[in-house]
Design an enzyme around this catalytic site. Structure first.
Site, PDB file in Angstrom:
ATOM      1  N   GLY A  46      51.842  38.137  55.155  1.00  0.00           N
ATOM      2  CA  GLY A  46      52.308  38.227  53.778  1.00  0.00           C
ATOM      3  C   GLY A  46      52.441  36.841  53.193  1.00  0.00           C
ATOM      4  N   GLN A  51      55.146  30.027  47.855  1.00  0.00           N
ATOM      5  CA  GLN A  51      54.551  29.367  49.020  1.00  0.00           C
ATOM      6  C   GLN A  51      53.265  28.625  48.689  1.00  0.00           C
ATOM      7  OE1 GLN A  51      55.011  33.071  51.682  1.00  0.00           O
ATOM      8  NE2 GLN A  51      55.219  31.348  53.086  1.00  0.00           N
ATOM      9  N   CYS A  95      57.005  32.135  59.484  1.00  0.00           N
ATOM     10  CA  CYS A  95      56.691  31.955  58.069  1.00  0.00           C
ATOM     11  C   CYS A  95      55.669  30.839  57.941  1.00  0.00           C
ATOM     12  CB  CYS A  95      57.978  31.591  57.320  1.00  0.00           C
ATOM     13  SG  CYS A  95      57.745  31.340  55.560  1.00  0.00           S
ATOM     14  N   LEU A  96      54.656  31.064  57.113  1.00  0.00           N
ATOM     15  CA  LEU A  96      53.604  30.053  56.948  1.00  0.00           C
ATOM     16  C   LEU A  96      54.165  28.744  56.381  1.00  0.00           C
ATOM     17  CD1 LEU A  96      50.640  32.207  55.556  1.00  0.00           C
ATOM     18  CD2 LEU A  96      50.995  31.380  57.894  1.00  0.00           C
ATOM     19  N   HIS A 137      61.050  40.107  53.776  1.00  0.00           N
ATOM     20  CA  HIS A 137      60.837  38.666  53.984  1.00  0.00           C
ATOM     21  C   HIS A 137      60.190  38.047  52.738  1.00  0.00           C
ATOM     22  CE1 HIS A 137      59.344  35.200  56.667  1.00  0.00           C
ATOM     23  NE2 HIS A 137      58.689  35.025  55.539  1.00  0.00           N
ATOM     24  N   GLU A 138      59.178  38.734  52.189  1.00  0.00           N
ATOM     25  CA  GLU A 138      58.467  38.172  51.026  1.00  0.00           C
ATOM     26  C   GLU A 138      59.338  38.199  49.774  1.00  0.00           C
ATOM     27  OE1 GLU A 138      56.031  36.498  51.799  1.00  0.00           O
ATOM     28  OE2 GLU A 138      55.652  37.408  53.743  1.00  0.00           O
ATOM     29  N   HIS A 141      61.649  35.329  49.597  1.00  0.00           N
ATOM     30  CA  HIS A 141      61.017  34.088  49.117  1.00  0.00           C
ATOM     31  C   HIS A 141      61.196  33.934  47.608  1.00  0.00           C
ATOM     32  CE1 HIS A 141      58.944  32.028  52.366  1.00  0.00           C
ATOM     33  NE2 HIS A 141      58.399  33.146  52.800  1.00  0.00           N
TER      34      HIS A 141
HETATM   35 NI    NI Z   1      57.570  33.444  54.698  1.00  0.00          NI
END
Ligand code: NI
Length: 173
Positions: A46, A51, A95-96, A137-138, A141
């Site tokens: 995701g 991000q 997480c990226l 999670h997204e 963000h």
């Molecule tokens: Ni993340």
């Protein structure tokens, strides 16, 4: 579609409250496609717009696993959790934007989410398992919240300290 550079902790955009999307237009659809491309390139499940440095309430996900015959791709503008179960589930998350770190996060096991799809039509989704963790999670963000905020203070502070140090070293190169 374009692969866009990722914002990495401690980038300030990751801690900002993202603005709602006013209209799902071609620019937003382009953003969603770029986000999907970037997410796949980085092998993530995701991605949220902050991000890639865009402070708008847009997320994309592909949480399909080997059991799913079709890819489960989601593109959402203004996603909102309408209901969450009392039951919780724990999952190891990464997480990226925080490469190299993972941690166990406990969240409601099941959620109902409403959102605008890529055509601007209001949709609802009911999620459990991996998808439930992923969508929460997204959405976090978009509110400037990261998975490390669910970890112990010691662990979170350690990760922030190390990532901040790494960012300084990268700048000095
Ligand atoms: Ni993340």
């Amino acid at each position: 579609m374009t692969i866009r550079p990722l914002s990495i902790l401690p980038a300030p955009v990751l801690r900002k409250l993202a603005a709602p999307v006013k209209t799902v237009d071609d620019d937003i659809r382009q953003l969603m496609d770029d986000m999907l491309e970037t997410m796949r390139h980085e092998q993530g499940l995701g991605l949220a717009a902050p991000q890639i440095g865009v402070s708008l309430r847009v997320i994309v996900m592909d949480c399909s696993d080997d059991n799913d015959p079709e890819p489960m791709i989601w593109k959402m503008a203004n996603p909102e959790i309408m209901a969450a179960s009392d039951d919780t589930a724990s999952m190891e998350e990464g997480c990226l934007s925080i490469p190299g770190y993972r941690g166990e996060v406990t969240r409601p096991a099941e959620v109902e989410v409403k959102f605008l799809d890529e055509h601007g039509t209001e949709q609802q989704m009911r999620a459990d398992g991996l998808l439930a963790a992923c969508v929460q999670h997204e959405i976090d963000h978009l509110n400037g919240k990261l998975f490390i905020d669910y970890l112990s203070r010691i662990k979170r502070d350690m990760i922030i300290r190390k990532m901040t140090k790494d960012a300084r070293i990268d700048r000095d190169d």
